[in-house]
Every structure is written in structure tokens, then in C-alpha cells.
Design an enzyme around this catalytic site. Sequence first.
Site, PDB file in Angstrom:
ATOM      1  CG  LEU A 153      -1.896  -1.096   1.729  1.00  0.00           C
ATOM      2  CD1 LEU A 153      -2.809  -1.157   2.578  1.00  0.00           C
ATOM      3  CD2 LEU A 153      -2.831  -1.512   0.595  1.00  0.00           C
ATOM      4  CG  ASP A 154       0.362   4.484  -3.124  1.00  0.00           C
ATOM      5  OD1 ASP A 154       1.082   3.838  -3.360  1.00  0.00           O
ATOM      6  OD2 ASP A 154      -0.195   5.464  -3.712  1.00  0.00           O
ATOM      7  CE  LYS A 155       6.246   8.560   5.632  1.00  0.00           C
ATOM      8  NZ  LYS A 155       7.318   9.203   4.833  1.00  0.00           N
ATOM      9  CB  THR A 167      -2.742   4.362   1.005  1.00  0.00           C
ATOM     10  OG1 THR A 167      -3.163   5.236   0.220  1.00  0.00           O
ATOM     11  CG2 THR A 167      -3.953   3.326   0.886  1.00  0.00           C
ATOM     12  CG  HIS A 181       0.638   6.049  -6.732  1.00  0.00           C
ATOM     13  ND1 HIS A 181       1.971   7.604  -7.128  1.00  0.00           N
ATOM     14  CD2 HIS A 181       0.891   5.729  -6.319  1.00  0.00           C
ATOM     15  CE1 HIS A 181       2.956   7.374  -6.452  1.00  0.00           C
ATOM     16  NE2 HIS A 181       2.855   6.664  -5.123  1.00  0.00           N
TER      17      HIS A 181
END
Length: 313
Positions: free
Chosen positions: A140-142, A144, A238
Site C-alpha cells: 500500500l502507498d505510504k 494509504t 497510484h
Amino acid sequence: MSVRILSVSDGESGLRLDRWFRRHFPEFPHGRLEKLLRSGQIRVDSARVRASTRLQAGQCVRVPPLGDWLTKPPTRLAVDPHDAQALIESVLHRDDDILVINKPPGLAVQGGSRVSRHLDGMLDALRFDAPERPRLVHRLDKDTSGALVLAGNANSAAHLAAAFRCRAVRKFYWALVVGNPPAPFGAIDIPLAKKSGRFGEQVVTGKGQDARTRYAVVGRAGRQASWLLLELVTGRTHQLRAHLAAIGTPIQGDGKYGGRAAFLTAREVAPRLHLHAREVHLEGPDGHFLRVKAPLPDHMAATWAFFGFDPNL
């Protein structure tokens, strides 16, 4: 040191070569690995390969002399006690094969050139006396938050990696977006390509790999904002952030893709990314089905309360 030929085990089938290499030589820098691949010194079944090449059981990997890196033992810093306790409290599901945690926003999943604090460096805190350290199988994105799946052992890691790759895992997200989408539900089909820019790695729309997102409006705050349920059909970098910005409804707090338009003026709404991996559906190695929900992080829970949205749906 001489050249070594290592065989890919059954439990490693489906792994990317760079991840396989990290498993066997955890201290070897990724940059040096790329150089060895470009020069053809690392090969699979005598063929030149890339870091992203998927390995199959029984294949032979040629490993050239690596100097001190070959015998250097892996160094893992002790996990901060506060971080360890927070991770333990974040566990949503745990069995011998699979852990699901509620990743907090702001914590990177893996390290990088300017990232020293990351989940991958803290996984010993989630070992729970198991014979193996948990393994990452997706990211997961940082910024998110939400449901992140970890494998409890090598066999489970191979199973889960294949499931994510074949899109057998369903991932559902909640997002607060600025404005209203053009329809109450639908799909966004816009290709995405990676590029480097002043904000670091970004993706651009209109070219590159196929990317598909399904969405449905769950709630609205007039014309100001909408609460969306999102499902990733593909899993590009993304993807949700770029897709929602592309249709004119950027995710609240996502200045990287939405610019100034991604920030509501209400002081009660935090200027942080409002994207949360709410639910994950998957089948474990033993055939049991998991459906795990992750509660909202504090800043999104406060926003839901401000707009009168029900976080228990």
C-alpha cells in the site's frame, strides 16, 4: 568465491527474481543487483533476465561471486517497543499462513534511499514465535491506510503472490473525493504509465498499461465531497489516485495528483490523504476463505463524523 547455481524451490515458484534474490541475500543492494543483471552475470536457465522476471520451481539461477555480501549475515535493527506494540494491536486476522493488519497512514511498507522507518523492517514484531518471519506479498502507498496481507511462511507467500498476480484477491477501498463523480457508479478505464517528476515517481494518464477501477458513490456531502467505494480490477502504481484525479474528483489530501483542488476548506477535514483499504477477500493456501475489514484511521473517522457518514457500513 566462485559462481554458484541455485535451484528455485517449490515454495519460491512465482516470485520475482529481485524478491527471490532479496530472500537469499538480504544485505545485497538492489542497485548492484541491477548492474549484474544488465551485464548478464545473473542468469536463469542460462538466459538473460530482468529483476521483474517470475521464477518457476526447478529453474537454475546463476549467482556470480558477490564478495563479502555473500556471507554477510542479515542485519536487522531492533523494533522500537512502541512500534512493535502498535503493530500487534493492528492485527485484524492471524493464522499459521496469513496475517492481515490495519496499516496506519504514514508508514512506508518498504525502505528506500530516504526511508529508514518502514514496515518491512518491523516484521519481527509480528512473528509471534512462528518458525518464519512474516513476508510482504503486496503493498500500500505510504499514506494509504488499511488492510495489508502478510504471508506467514514461504509456501503461503508463493500462494498469495500468485493470487495477487492472477487478480484472485479482491481489494475494496474507501475514499473521500472532492466534488461528485459524473455518475453514481461506473468504471474508469484509463491507461497509466510511470514517470519521474518533481514529486518523485508519478503516473500519467492516457498511455502505458491498461488500468481499470470500479467505483460507486456511497454518500455525498452536497457538491463538496463524495464518499466512494472503489475496487481495483488492475493494480497499477497510484492507480486510484491518478484515476480519480483524471475524472475531476481528486482524493481529499492528494496534492500530488489533485493539486490545490484536492483540499476542502473545512477545518474539520484533515489535509491528509483520505484513502483506506477497507476490505480484502482472498482464499488461503488450505482453501479457507477470508473476508477482512479494516476500521478507518483517526483522521478519516473524524471526517466521516463531520459529514454524518456511517463508518460501520
